[in-house]
Design a protein around this motif. Structure first.
Motif: not given
Ligand code: ADP
Ligand code: TRP
Length: 351
Positions: A34, A36-37, A165, A167, A202-203, A211, A213-214
């Motif tokens: 997505h 965000g990724n 990221g 996380d 930024a997120v 945020k 996220s899937k």
């Molecule tokens: P999800 O949160 O959808 O499960 P992942 O944890 O698989 O996504 O994240 C894969 C990469 O994309 C990581 O490096 C993560 O930091 C980045 N990422 C995921 N969602 C976002 C977001 N909303 N904003 C910024 N970076 C993101």
């Protein structure tokens, strides 16, 4: 971008001059990629392939995804999706080594060996395990070992820079600890302590403001169809500000998303119009839909083309793993020798 400092003897400087750096990152095929990724990870990976051409390693972390994906057909579809997305968005196999994690079985061997020098307490402290269990993911031994497998991914090709990221920062700290434990246990400097390269972006917020996220069902896939984009943007949460009243751009999700896709000028124009009370959500959402659809448009054709040439995609992954395997085999030879698992050492060992 921000570099987090390392421990355990990293090769030092970042940038193209100085000692050789190797970049590595993994992408879990646990959902459809997505935006965000894209803004949080993929964009940075593509920039690094230019800066570190020949020394950028990216892989599809399918072993990791087994912790959450149980349907074999879905797994295959998601792996293919990640491969297509990365290649369509500009991953250049001439510059980056791109492979499937499960094509590199040495990584599992290294996971075990590293596990034997890793204190259980280190894995007990991993917050991702607790977070995932809280989200309802099964608390399997695999999920518990997730950071150990990630350390093996990073160390097997002796990478020095890992763009991820926020996380993932703790997983990188764990990796540095594990590299240090191995070096200390076997009195060597075999593993560098890789640097965490955090993306300053930024997120990216999802349609509900959390945020994106899937896990929250609030995403917009990178290659969403136009109809899907329109539908998802419609669902973006807005305030109840009446038309004609000013809107605060800094708390508005439509604007936060628009800024990622629009030019500085267009972003500023929306900001001013919001503040002046000259723009309502109907107009701003329309602008966001158009900007989103056109941003990825140039890559859409390439993705269709690649979908029709899966042999080429597979060939890229096979070429990639060939290179990664050369590096992995060299590492494993050194590791086996160091820990005393090497047949030549046994033949020559003192009685
Ligand atoms: P999800 O949160 O959808 O499960 P992942 O944890 O698989 O996504 O994240 C894969 C990469 O994309 C990581 O490096 C993560 O930091 C980045 N990422 C995921 N969602 C976002 C977001 N909303 N904003 C910024 N970076 C993101
Ligand atoms: N855990 C990472 C994520 O969820 C994916 C990953 C697996 C990874 N192995 C890695 C990232 C090695 C960097 C390096 O995003």
């Amino acid at each position: 971008m921000t570099a987090k400092s390392d421990t355990a003897g990293s090769t030092g400087t970042s940038g193209t001059s100085g000692p050789v750096e190797r970049v590595l990152s993994g992408i879990q095929p646990s959902g459809v990629l997505h935006i965000g990724n894209y803004f949080g990870a993929i964009k940075q990976h593509l920039e690094y392939q230019e800066q570190y051409a020949g020394e950028a390693f990216y892989f599809i972390a399918d072993y990791h995804a087994l912790t959450t994906v149980r349907d074999p057909e879905e797994m295959a579809r998601l792996v293919r999706g990640v491969a297509l997305d990365y290649l369509a968005l500009g991953l250049d196999p001439g510059k980056a080594t791109f492979y499937r994690q499960s094509d590199l079985p040495e990584v599992c061997e290294l996971t075990w060996i590293l596990g034997c020098v890793t204190g259980k307490g280190l894995l007990d402290r991993a917050v991702s395990f607790k977070d995932k269990v809280q989200q309802g993911i099964a608390a399997s031994a695999g999920l518990y070992m997730y950071p150990l497998l990630q350390a093996a991914d990073i160390l097997i090709v002796r990478s020095t820079i890992v763009p991820v990221g926020q996380d993932q920062a703790q997983h990188l700290e764990i990796t540095r600890d594990i590299a240090g434990s191995f070096n200390a246990a076997y009195d060597c400097t075999l593993f560098p302590g890789p640097k965490t390269m955090l993306n300053d972006a930024a997120v990216v917020p999802g349609m509900d403001g959390q945020k994106m996220s899937k896990s929250y069902d609030n995403t917009v896939p990178i290659f969403a169809s136009e109809d899907e984009i329109v539908a998802r943007v419609k669902r973006v949460k807005t305030s109840s500000t009446p038309l004609g009243e000013p809107i605060d751009p800094d708390t508005d999700i439509v604007y936060q998303l628009y800024r990622l896709f629009a030019s500085q000028e267009d972003g500023d124009a929306m900001r001013r119009a919001y503040q002046a009370g000259d723009m309502g959500y109907g107009t701003s959402k329309g602008l966001l839909q158009t900007a989103m659809a056109s941003y990825f448009e140039p890559y859409r054709d390439r993705r269709h083309e690649l979908e029709g040439d899966l042999d080429y995609v597979e060939d890229v992954l096979q070429q990639g793993v060939k290179r990664a395997r050369e590096e992995a085999r060299q590492t494993m030879e050194l590791v086996r020798e160091r820990v005393g698992l090497d047949s030549r050492a046994m033949m020559g060992a003192a009685q």
